[in-house]
Write a protein that holds these residues in place. Structure first.
Motif, short mmCIF file in Angstrom:
data_model
loop_
_atom_site.label_atom_id
_atom_site.label_comp_id
_atom_site.label_asym_id
_atom_site.label_seq_id
_atom_site.Cartn_x
_atom_site.Cartn_y
_atom_site.Cartn_z
N SER A 138 0.83 -1.20 0.00
CA SER A 138 0.00 0.00 0.00
C SER A 138 0.87 1.25 0.00
CB SER A 138 -0.93 0.01 1.20
OG SER A 138 -0.18 0.13 2.40
N LEU A 139 0.31 2.33 -0.53
CA LEU A 139 1.03 3.59 -0.57
C LEU A 139 1.26 4.14 0.83
CD1 LEU A 139 2.26 5.76 -2.38
CD2 LEU A 139 0.00 6.84 -2.51
N ARG A 142 4.38 2.66 2.22
CA ARG A 142 5.61 3.07 1.54
C ARG A 142 5.88 4.57 1.66
NH1 ARG A 142 4.73 2.82 -3.49
NH2 ARG A 142 2.60 2.03 -3.61
N SER A 143 5.02 5.29 2.38
CA SER A 143 5.17 6.74 2.51
C SER A 143 5.56 7.10 3.94
CB SER A 143 3.87 7.44 2.11
OG SER A 143 3.49 7.11 0.78
#
Length: 335
Positions: A138-139, A142-143
């Protein structure tokens, strides 16, 4: 001073980066105070703030400003954004499910790689965010922490949509009932819906302003890759505000529809009563003439005078009734 209803804190700590995620539940206040700083993102969820020790840890370990703590304890602040040096403090209000909209304050404090979220009672507002973090692809996973703040605020705004849909469905039902069976019964429900919509609008408008301030006034706290999502958050809240205004206008139209239908029904009843009165006016005149009891009235001693007067009265009544029906004065309802 802590409010009497404040619950004992339940603390959950989630630490993650691209490769791994670690989640700890039922963390004590002492363990929270000794929590080390790491390079990865740290998300601290606090449900309930009924502990002076917790407030002291937030002020010392996490450098929570005293003014921000007062807003947390007060639990009634309007949605707003404040900057304290390198830290961001945000208060928002999430909608709770129910027949009528109720809102619970969510306080968010971001500094460095850490995000602290505080609510007064257990809520499922941020449950979708936990699910996203569990997915390594998921974003959110990764953020950085700035994207976590955006996701948390987006989850809060998402709670307004089911509330609006529920109010819209009830408003549509009131409109359907008002068209099918015009009466004053839907007015109470309609006024309750209008009140609920005003309450929701009073929360959604500051949230829109908050999202706009995030996109324009706090760019230094967000990465360039996160800023488009923050701008989308403002569009999201703007859509909520516009939908709430649409429902308010619809409620005004339904109210005018109900009032118009009631006035039309009243006018029809008054018209019917006027028609009945119009029939009896000439009949009253005829019977009044022959009720004067003068001696020099030849018809009074005529053998067929009574029957002739009755026939005259019946003829006038039938003529008036037929004429009024032709004019549409004897109908109540659809025309």
């Amino acid at each position: 001073m802590l409010p009497d209803h404040a619950q004992s804190p339940r603390i959950r700590v989630v630490r993650y980066d691209r490769e791994r995620i670690e989640s700890r539940d039922q963390v004590s206040v002492a363990e929270l105070a000794a929590l080390p700083h790491t390079e990865g993102v740290t998300w601290i969820e606090i449900e309930g703030f009924g502990s002076h020790e917790l407030l002291a840890v937030l002020e010392k370990r996490f450098e929570y400003p005293r003014l921000a703590l007062e807003d947390v304890v007060g639990n009634c602040a309007r949605p707003k954004l404040e900057q304290f040096g390198e830290a961001l403090f945000v208060t928002a209000r999430a909608a709770k499910s129910g027949e009528h909209p109720e809102f619970e304050q969510v306080s968010l404090f971001m500094r460095g790689h850490e995000l602290v979220t505080i609510v007064d009672e257990p809520l499922d507002v941020l449950a979708p965010l936990r699910t996203r973090l569990a997915d390594a692809s998921s974003l959110s996973r990764r953020s950085g922490v700035d994207f976590l703040l955006y996701r948390a605020l987006d989850c809060i705004v998402d709670t307004y949509v089911p509330c609006l849909e529920h109010l819209g469905a009830r408003l549509d039902q009131v409109e359907t009932d008002a068209i099918a069976r015009p009466s004053s019964k839907p007015l109470r429900t309609l006024y309750e819906l209008m009140r609920d919509l005003r309450l929701l609008t009073r929360v959604a408008l500051p949230m829109r302003d908050l999202a706009g301030a995030l996109a324009h006034e706090t760019k230094a706290h967000f990465r360039a890759t996160t800023l488009p999502f923050v701008s989308d958050l403002r569009d999201h809240t703007q859509g909520v505000v516009e939908l709430a205004n649409h429902y308010r206008e619809l409620g005004t139209d339904v109210r005018e529809l109900v009032h118009g239908a009631l006035n039309l029904r009243l006018n029809q009843v008054m018209r019917m009563m006027t028609a009945v009165t119009s029939i009896f006016i000439p009949l009253t005149f005829v019977t009044g003439v022959y009720g004067m009891n003068f001696d020099n009235m030849p018809e009074l001693r005529w053998k067929y005078g009574y029957f002739v007067v009755l026939a005259l009265v019946a003829t006038i009544a039938l003529f008036m009734l037929r004429w009024l029906r032709k004019q549409g004065w004897t109908r109540i309802g659809e025309e």
